[in-house]
Design a protein around this motif. Structure first.
Motif, PDB file in Angstrom:
ATOM      1  N   TRP A  34      -3.277  -3.738  13.735  1.00 21.15           N
ATOM      2  CA  TRP A  34      -3.100  -5.002  13.039  1.00 21.15           C
ATOM      3  C   TRP A  34      -1.658  -5.120  12.588  1.00 21.15           C
ATOM      4  CZ3 TRP A  34      -1.324  -6.453   8.298  1.00 21.15           C
ATOM      5  CH2 TRP A  34      -1.599  -7.764   7.880  1.00 21.15           C
ATOM      6  N   ALA A  59      -5.829   0.416   6.307  1.00 19.48           N
ATOM      7  CA  ALA A  59      -5.975   0.062   4.893  1.00 19.48           C
ATOM      8  C   ALA A  59      -5.425  -1.332   4.607  1.00 19.48           C
ATOM      9  CB  ALA A  59      -5.264   1.102   4.018  1.00 19.48           C
ATOM     10  N   ALA A  60      -4.469  -1.773   5.405  1.00 16.83           N
ATOM     11  CA  ALA A  60      -3.931  -3.126   5.215  1.00 16.83           C
ATOM     12  C   ALA A  60      -5.005  -4.164   5.522  1.00 16.83           C
ATOM     13  CB  ALA A  60      -2.712  -3.334   6.109  1.00 16.83           C
ATOM     14  N   ARG A 101      -8.941  -9.209  -0.607  1.00 19.22           N
ATOM     15  CA  ARG A 101      -8.359 -10.381  -1.256  1.00 19.22           C
ATOM     16  C   ARG A 101      -8.936 -11.696  -0.729  1.00 19.22           C
ATOM     17  NH1 ARG A 101      -1.932 -10.084  -1.990  1.00 19.22           N
ATOM     18  NH2 ARG A 101      -1.684  -7.933  -2.674  1.00 19.22           N
ATOM     19  N   THR A 143       2.427 -13.906   5.182  1.00 19.81           N
ATOM     20  CA  THR A 143       2.083 -12.698   4.454  1.00 19.81           C
ATOM     21  C   THR A 143       2.999 -11.556   4.887  1.00 19.81           C
ATOM     22  OG1 THR A 143       0.462 -12.036   6.117  1.00 19.81           O
ATOM     23  CG2 THR A 143      -0.330 -13.377   4.289  1.00 19.81           C
ATOM     24  N   ILE A 155       0.871  -1.171   0.000  1.00 19.84           N
ATOM     25  CA  ILE A 155       0.000   0.000   0.000  1.00 19.84           C
ATOM     26  C   ILE A 155       0.907   1.220   0.000  1.00 19.84           C
ATOM     27  CG2 ILE A 155      -1.719   1.297   1.327  1.00 19.84           C
ATOM     28  CD1 ILE A 155      -2.676  -1.413   2.449  1.00 19.84           C
ATOM     29  N   ALA A 179       1.508 -13.067   9.741  1.00 21.21           N
ATOM     30  CA  ALA A 179       1.485 -11.775   9.057  1.00 21.21           C
ATOM     31  C   ALA A 179       2.601 -10.896   9.581  1.00 21.21           C
ATOM     32  CB  ALA A 179       0.140 -11.080   9.264  1.00 21.21           C
ATOM     33  N   LEU A 180       3.310 -10.302   8.638  1.00 18.37           N
ATOM     34  CA  LEU A 180       4.391  -9.381   8.945  1.00 18.37           C
ATOM     35  C   LEU A 180       4.000  -8.022   8.392  1.00 18.37           C
ATOM     36  CD1 LEU A 180       7.365  -8.655   9.556  1.00 18.37           C
ATOM     37  CD2 LEU A 180       7.925  -9.619   7.324  1.00 18.37           C
ATOM     38  N   LEU A 181       4.102  -6.989   9.217  1.00 23.98           N
ATOM     39  CA  LEU A 181       3.787  -5.631   8.768  1.00 23.98           C
ATOM     40  C   LEU A 181       5.036  -4.772   8.828  1.00 23.98           C
ATOM     41  CD1 LEU A 181       1.754  -3.285   8.072  1.00 23.98           C
ATOM     42  CD2 LEU A 181       1.665  -2.885  10.547  1.00 23.98           C
ATOM     43  N   THR A 212       3.057  -7.308   4.585  1.00 20.08           N
ATOM     44  CA  THR A 212       2.334  -6.097   4.237  1.00 20.08           C
ATOM     45  C   THR A 212       3.286  -4.916   4.403  1.00 20.08           C
ATOM     46  OG1 THR A 212       0.318  -7.090   5.131  1.00 20.08           O
ATOM     47  CG2 THR A 212       0.291  -4.718   4.726  1.00 20.08           C
ATOM     48  N   GLY A 239      -7.290  -4.189   2.734  1.00 16.74           N
ATOM     49  CA  GLY A 239      -6.656  -4.809   1.569  1.00 16.74           C
ATOM     50  C   GLY A 239      -6.708  -6.328   1.608  1.00 16.74           C
ATOM     51  N   TRP A 240      -6.406  -6.889   2.767  1.00 22.40           N
ATOM     52  CA  TRP A 240      -6.448  -8.355   2.875  1.00 22.40           C
ATOM     53  C   TRP A 240      -7.885  -8.859   2.816  1.00 22.40           C
ATOM     54  CZ3 TRP A 240      -2.527 -10.967   1.499  1.00 22.40           C
ATOM     55  CH2 TRP A 240      -1.231 -10.549   1.770  1.00 22.40           C
ATOM     56  N   LEU A 246      -6.600 -13.616   8.071  1.00 19.90           N
ATOM     57  CA  LEU A 246      -5.579 -12.702   8.607  1.00 19.90           C
ATOM     58  C   LEU A 246      -6.177 -11.571   9.426  1.00 19.90           C
ATOM     59  CD1 LEU A 246      -3.426 -12.291   5.369  1.00 19.90           C
ATOM     60  CD2 LEU A 246      -2.887 -13.720   7.354  1.00 19.90           C
ATOM     61  N   ARG A 282      -8.739 -12.798   2.333  1.00 18.31           N
ATOM     62  CA  ARG A 282      -7.905 -13.431   3.353  1.00 18.31           C
ATOM     63  C   ARG A 282      -8.437 -13.111   4.749  1.00 18.31           C
ATOM     64  NH1 ARG A 282      -2.848 -15.444   1.994  1.00 18.31           N
ATOM     65  NH2 ARG A 282      -2.902 -16.100   4.165  1.00 18.31           N
ATOM     66  N   VAL A 293      -2.548   1.951   8.543  1.00 19.45           N
ATOM     67  CA  VAL A 293      -2.501   0.492   8.736  1.00 19.45           C
ATOM     68  C   VAL A 293      -3.886  -0.129   8.568  1.00 19.45           C
ATOM     69  CG1 VAL A 293      -2.083  -1.305  10.463  1.00 19.45           C
ATOM     70  CG2 VAL A 293      -0.402   0.518  10.115  1.00 19.45           C
TER      71      VAL A 293
END
Lengths: 370, 370
Positions: free
Chosen positions: B23, B356-357, B364, A325, A312, B342-344, A327, B360-361, B369, B366, B354
């Motif tokens: 998240w 928006a993440a 998709r 995953t 993003i 999940a890795l941010l 991000t 986003g998932w 997550l 997901r 964040v």
């Protein structure tokens, strides 16, 4: 292959170097050349051998690697056969590695065979151009020259050494070959810009093509003790004495790069030629380089599973997935490398600094991560 | 505790909200209030109850949470007992949650008990100041006011709503209490700067202290249907009819925040007081906020295992470890959150993005997550 292999041509692939700027993908125990960094299903070492075998023909590729990696190398290259993987007991730099190969080849096949030395961890694109370049380099080497490949500089890079080309060599079958006037180490930005403006300078791709006997003669002249030690080992290589000779001789060999040992002094004496490389070349020196190589398909440069990556405001970020995953939010030039025990976060601009991470963990006693 | 609990005072802790800006630490199934974000060994919910119990005395804390989280809440707070965890069948926003608690408390203890509502996912420091503030707020509430806590603004923040204080209330035992002139939503930067310059504005910490009967009277006046529904459910709460009443009444309740339902209209009518909070308050709204909270010990703000983090030219980067090493090179404002699936990677400046993440998932597919 449309063309037949080159007669009496042998490829030598020194497979060494940890590639610490690609940590944590690359580790001391699992170095860069053993990795598939292009997502093609072949490691850099395998791809190197894949592109050389059609030029040399079967049985004419030798890999020289550390004893620690010999099993992994043999495992990745079952087609080579055990006698084509030379295991060094300890690292003695590129002159010893290539010199040993030259001495073994001269004993096995005679001093007039031409050897070409090619790093195990570079990425090359445009195979027809690569083959045409190597055919010219071999033709030039048959005249007695030490031949290097110069990659035409497309930007004032400070990441590579340079080779300067002079008058045409005039060797049969090598119309592009020129006399090499000399080599220079990685320059500063100003010097690199001046090279680019002047023309005639190209990047030194670290490939050498030379008759085995010629290489050994230069070595005898420049570093006679190293030459004699390598010949002593080579004489025992295909006998029961190999381990004994390695044990008593290898540890005392001079550590020196082939560039300093041969290329530079011989160029000064007019004995080096340069053939321009008409192919894509990348030494994948760091994650910025890897990012450029991976391109921007699937939303950004990804090694691993693109579906596991969400970017993003981070379209160009370089991500190597590790089964989870990833991000990235708001860091377009991020580099994120996910492995089982180590996660790296940096940016393309800091790619050269990744080496410091390896030093940092070593200083903390975390050798398990290196 | 040096001081005795406050007589006839009950704390209500609405435990809801996913905390999507935190998240992947915070998930829909494991929201922010269930997390230990301070590295103290107590979750935000546990710390909230820990600081309230000395003020209320045992048995006087009610947690209102979603049915999905009731078991986890009860598990984290074994000292509360089952009758002090109210499970909502579905989210109906804060007015229904706090109104239900008020109605249950009024039935159990009478309408004159004072209830204080405190979010389950804020971090508070300086407990003596917190206790002194709440004692004043309760004293002010006994006069019939709806009392809110105003955090003195130290910067022109656009992340919080504001409450404006007027003349002193003059309530016994509440010397700092003032009439609240009104509430404003999160302002733009210019307005926030004007508030700070003008003085008299403080951040609305989302805490309300009020007599149960007073709250229900205001609710009856403002939203009679919601009031009647909540009373119908409360009348059945401690009987065998609870599930039946929840099933037939809860789904139809109005979704509205207590700020809009009560605080704003009652303030306009002069019925709200504000007590300045003399304690540290943080709503841990995003990773920038979390970073500030974690401080810079051990080389940088770390949640988890500082020994697993190596920062190179990245001293202030915020890292939440997840059982592996994390190396940050050259990104001083990085935010790196490592979890099992999940890795941010983001920066403090992008902390608000964040959310928006998560979107986003979800887009998709997901949901695993989220």
């Amino acid at each position: 292959m449309p063309d037949a292999p080159i007669v009496d041509f042998h490829a030598v692939v020194p497979a060494g170097g940890a590639g610490t700027r690609l940590w944590p993908l690359s580790r001391a125990g699992h170095p860069k050349f053993l990795l598939d960094l292009t997502g093609t299903g072949r490691t850099l070492l395998q791809a190197t051998v894949d592109r050389l075998l059609p030029l040399t023909g079967p049985g004419h590729v030798l890999v020289v690697t550390g004893a620690r990696h010999a099993a992994a190398v043999a495992d990745q290259l079952p087609e080579l056969g055990a006698e084509h993987v030379l295991a060094e007991p300890s690292p003695r730099d590129s002159m010893a590695a290539i010199g040993l190969a030259a001495a073994v080849l001269a004993r096995r096949h005679g001093p007039d065979v031409v050897l070409g030395s090619f790093a195990a961890d570079h990425v090359i694109t445009g195979l027809p151009g690569f083959e045409a370049t190597i055919r010219q380099a071999v033709a030039a080497a048959r005249t007695g020259a030490v031949v290097t490949i110069g990659i035409p500089a497309t930007e004032p890079s400070t990441a590579f050494g340079y080779v300067q080309a002079g008058e045409p060599l005039g060797a049969p079958g090598a119309p592009s070959a020129r006399r090499a006037l000399g080599f220079t180490e990685k320059p500063d930005a100003q010097t690199a810009a001046a090279y680019l403006a002047a023309g005639g300078y190209s990047w030194n791709a670290g490939m050498f093509v030379v008759r085995a006997g010629v290489l050994l003669e230069h070595l005898a002249a420049q570093l006679p003790a190293l030459h004699d030690g390598l010949l002593r080992i080579a004489a025992a290589w295909d006998t029961d004495e190999r381990d004994a000779r390695l044990a008593d001789t290898w540890p005392g060999l001079t550590r020196i790069a082939i560039d300093h040992a041969i290329a530079e002094p011989v160029a000064a004496a007019g004995g080096v030629a340069v053939v321009p490389g008409t192919f894509g070349w990348d030494d994948v020196g760091d994650f910025a380089s890897l990012g450029a190589l991976l391109g921007t398909g699937d939303g950004g440069p990804t090694l691993g599973t693109p579906d596991d990556v969400l970017r993003i405001d981070a379209d160009g970020s370089v991500v190597a997935t590790g089964g989870r995953t990833v991000t990235v939010v708001g860091v377009p030039d991020a580099v994120v490398v996910d492995t089982a025990d180590a996660l790296l976060v940096t940016t393309r601009a800091h790619a050269q600094q990744v080496k410091a991470a390896v030093d940092g963990w070593r200083a903390r006693g975390r050798d398990d991560l290196l």
